[in-house]
Design an enzyme around this catalytic site. Structure first.
Site, PDB file in Angstrom:
ATOM      1  N   TRP A   1      64.149   1.729 -18.368  1.00 53.96           N
ATOM      2  CA  TRP A   1      63.714   0.670 -17.456  1.00 53.96           C
ATOM      3  C   TRP A   1      62.350   1.007 -16.876  1.00 53.96           C
ATOM      4  O   TRP A   1      62.163   2.047 -16.251  1.00 53.96           O
ATOM      5  CB  TRP A   1      64.748   0.517 -16.338  1.00 53.96           C
ATOM      6  CG  TRP A   1      64.328  -0.327 -15.159  1.00 53.96           C
ATOM      7  CD1 TRP A   1      63.966   0.110 -13.925  1.00 53.96           C
ATOM      8  CD2 TRP A   1      64.256  -1.758 -15.117  1.00 53.96           C
ATOM      9  NE1 TRP A   1      63.664  -0.955 -13.101  1.00 53.96           N
ATOM     10  CE2 TRP A   1      63.836  -2.113 -13.819  1.00 53.96           C
ATOM     11  CE3 TRP A   1      64.503  -2.766 -16.051  1.00 53.96           C
ATOM     12  CZ2 TRP A   1      63.658  -3.436 -13.428  1.00 53.96           C
ATOM     13  CZ3 TRP A   1      64.327  -4.076 -15.658  1.00 53.96           C
ATOM     14  CH2 TRP A   1      63.914  -4.415 -14.377  1.00 53.96           C
TER      15      TRP A   1
ATOM     16  N   MET B   1      58.703   2.988 -11.652  1.00 53.51           N
ATOM     17  CA  MET B   1      57.910   2.734 -12.848  1.00 53.51           C
ATOM     18  C   MET B   1      58.091   3.897 -13.807  1.00 53.51           C
ATOM     19  O   MET B   1      58.333   5.019 -13.386  1.00 53.51           O
ATOM     20  CB  MET B   1      56.427   2.585 -12.474  1.00 53.51           C
ATOM     21  CG  MET B   1      55.559   1.923 -13.535  1.00 53.51           C
ATOM     22  SD  MET B   1      55.021   3.017 -14.852  1.00 53.51           S
ATOM     23  CE  MET B   1      53.848   4.034 -13.991  1.00 53.51           C
ATOM     24  N   CYS B   2      57.965   3.611 -15.088  1.00 52.52           N
ATOM     25  CA  CYS B   2      58.095   4.698 -16.052  1.00 52.52           C
ATOM     26  C   CYS B   2      57.362   4.342 -17.333  1.00 52.52           C
ATOM     27  O   CYS B   2      56.814   3.255 -17.490  1.00 52.52           O
ATOM     28  CB  CYS B   2      59.566   5.005 -16.336  1.00 52.52           C
ATOM     29  SG  CYS B   2      60.333   3.914 -17.547  1.00 52.52           S
ATOM     30  N   GLY B   3      57.372   5.294 -18.241  1.00 52.73           N
ATOM     31  CA  GLY B   3      56.898   5.068 -19.593  1.00 52.73           C
ATOM     32  C   GLY B   3      58.083   5.076 -20.529  1.00 52.73           C
ATOM     33  O   GLY B   3      59.008   5.893 -20.386  1.00 52.73           O
TER      34      GLY B   3
ATOM     35  N   ALA C   1      59.971   8.427 -19.215  1.00 55.15           N
ATOM     36  CA  ALA C   1      59.178   9.259 -18.309  1.00 55.15           C
ATOM     37  C   ALA C   1      59.074   8.508 -16.987  1.00 55.15           C
ATOM     38  O   ALA C   1      58.617   7.364 -16.968  1.00 55.15           O
ATOM     39  CB  ALA C   1      57.797   9.530 -18.890  1.00 55.15           C
TER      40      ALA C   1
END
Length: 577
Positions: A82, A1-3, A58
């Site tokens: 992504w 997961m990311c920002g 991030a």
């Protein structure tokens, strides 16, 4: 997961540096493990100013052995941001990183013909089973692709330019309203397809095309919507519409039953229970088996948003089937102080809200069927003053949603995801506890597909089986716009990721194909007929008491409705002041 944060405009983010810096800061909260940015100059506008794209990623490391910073840039100068998880469609081994595997798939795309290249990009995205939002720059075709998955399980917002010198933004989370000075600055990217900006048309010889003029939209359609026909601009959803078939022998007459009644299980129902157990179990398995260790082997890796209700309890029992017995599981149960009851502060706050009582009873059932497991029942008590202190931050995270109901639901999830509470030890002592689990499971999606809401029963009362089926279809069609982006933004604010086993596209496909009378039967009273199939599964998993629980909205079960100012006069769909 990311920002993810992205800006396209003259001189990049400099013209609104306050917005860009805040987007990077807020997205870093979502992805605390690595942050990076990458700029791509793309030409000049009609006034001679340099136009560029800036990508920011991030990362919250949850897949593979190694932390892979984003954005990814390959030899062809393609750029990938992504925010998602690949649980099927593209092979990702436990030791591999899904962002790298996705980039590898995109690198195989043929560059010769634009239309053929477009179809290959779309094919890759259609194959993915899992939640995502994506921003992908395809340098060879000068196309910027962006999308959310077909159920909208990951947040992606956009700001489309409203002035000639304004910039185009994409972000997982919004900047604060006092920064943008415009309550309508941000909108959710609809989860209705895949979007593509033709940069060569935007930065052409005339330089006068707007962003809207240069966007192609490839829409999701149900595979059984044959009346519209299909073209290269339509994408087939991975699931059909809700099965409309109802056996002719079924009546609509109410069936009166005793309190502890359990409907008989036919051979057909028995097969449906087995199939649900298999498809939902596989969805849970894929979401919990390869979460990497970050602190120590003792650290809990998986937590469940746990009201004690039917949905989260079944998930907990299934998680127990796939995690090693020496891994603890956190059950996050949130309760809010009611300021109207304890106005004078003469007595300690009472946190025995409905969800706390249900949660305590349900965790005991879990301990009975799985005594080998350490179940950390985390009692997260939220005083009124603390709720008010964090209120504005939570309001900022739900943007662009802005209703009283959105806030009351978001407040419960925000404090639950933070994970700060107490655990009652076997000797009666209380231990302060902070859940470090980065993966949170939610039962969202069960009510929409299994008739768990009162509106499903009302639709059945008004128009029988077929009217109820129409209501189920409405719920599934709108789930991305009602719930998903908001919940992702709220929970990820703590650097954690929420996963929805009931919304695996494999589960949704099976649910939509299965006849409704096997999933629910509103002829039976509340606590029996709605989510009938899941109740049977709950009993098969060994939990008989909880199988009789009925739906209670989280804002009432945890009493967050008391925190938002909601009264009988102020309804949930009203806009926040």
């Amino acid at each position: 997961m990311c920002g993810i944060a992205f800006v396209l405009g003259s001189n990049g983010p400099s013209e609104r540096s306050n917005i860009w810096s805040e987007l990077c800061e807020l997205n870093t909260k979502r992805g605390p493990d690595a942050q990076n940015s990458h700029s791509v100059p793309i030409g000049q506008d009609s006034t001679g100013n340099e136009v560029q794209m800036v990508f920011f990623g991030a990362v919250l490391h949850l897949r593979g052995k190694e932390n892979v910073p984003q954005p990814l840039v390959d030899e062809r100068k393609d750029v990938l941001c992504w925010n998602g998880e690949i649980f099927g469609g593209i092979e990702v081994k436990p030791e591999e990183n899904d962002t790298q595997m996705l980039m590898r798939e995109l690198e195989q795309i043929n560059e010769i013909e634009d239309d053929w290249s477009d179809s290959q990009v779309l094919d890759v995205l259609q194959r993915i089973e899992g939640p995502y939002s994506i921003v992908f720059w395809q340098a060879s075709t000068a196309r910027l692709w962006f999308a959310r998955d077909c159920l909208g399980r990951r947040s992606l917002l956009w700001h489309k330019p409203t002035e000639f010198d304004d910039s185009f933004y994409l972000s997982s989370v919004s900047s604060s309203p006092n920064i943008t000075e415009n309550g309508n600055f941000w909108e959710e990217v609809p989860a209705d397809g895949v979007y593509c900006i033709h940069i060569d048309k935007l930065i052409g010889s005339s330089g006068t095309n707007s962003i809207s003029d240069c966007i192609s939209h490839f829409q999701w359609r149900h595979p059984d919507d044959s009346s519209d026909g299909y073209s290269s601009r339509f994408l087939a959803l991975p699931f059909s519409k809700v099965n409309p078939d109802v056996p002719e022998t079924l009546t609509t007459e109410d069936i009166a039953v005793p309190e502890d009644f359990v409907p008989a299980i036919s051979d057909e129902m028995d097969r449906a229970i087995d199939e649900l157990h298999s498809v939902l179990g596989d969805s849970v398995r894929r979401r919990v088996i390869d979460v990497p260790n970050h602190i120590s082997r003792e650290t809990t890796k998986v937590a469940i948003l746990f009201s004690g209700g039917l949905d989260c309890l079944c998930l907990a029992a299934l998680v127990d089937s796939y995690l090693p017995h020496d891994q603890n599981i956190d059950l996050l149960n949130v309760a809010f102080e009611n300021p109207r009851i304890n106005q004078n502060k003469k007595t300690p706050a009472n946190y025995d809200v409905p969800d706390r009582k249900t949660g305590r009873a349900s965790v005991q059932e879990l301990r009975n069927i799985a005594p080998h497991r350490t179940w950390n029942f985390v009692e997260i008590d939220v005083p009124y003053e603390e709720a008010m202190r964090c209120r504005q931050q939570i309001i900022d995270r739900i943007v662009p949603l802005d209703t009283v109901m959105d806030l009351s639901i978001a407040m419960a999830f925000w404090f639950a995801a933070r994970g700060e509470g107490i655990i009652n030890q076997s000797d009666g002592k209380e231990e302060q506890y902070h859940s470090k689990a980065r993966v949170l499971l939610s039962g969202l999606g069960a009510d929409e597909q299994l008739g768990g809401y009162s509106r499903h029963r009302e639709a059945y009362r008004q128009g029988g089986w077929h009217q109820m089926i129409k209501e189920l279809q409405v719920d599934i069609d709108r789930i991305s716009s009602r719930n998903m982006g908001r919940d992702d933004r709220i929970i990820s604010d703590h650097g954690k990721e929420v996963r929805f086993p009931f919304l695996s596209t494999d589960v949704v496909r099976w649910m939509c194909a299965t006849r409704c009378d096997l999933k629910m039967d509103m002829r039976y009273p509340r606590g029996v007929g709605e989510k009938l199939l899941l109740r049977h599964l709950c009993r098969r998993l060994g939990m008989h008491q909880a199988s009789r629980n009925w739906k209670r909205a989280i804002q009432f079960g945890a009493k967050t409705a008391k925190m938002t100012g909601e009264t009988r006069k102020e309804k949930g769909q009203q806009k926040l002041a």
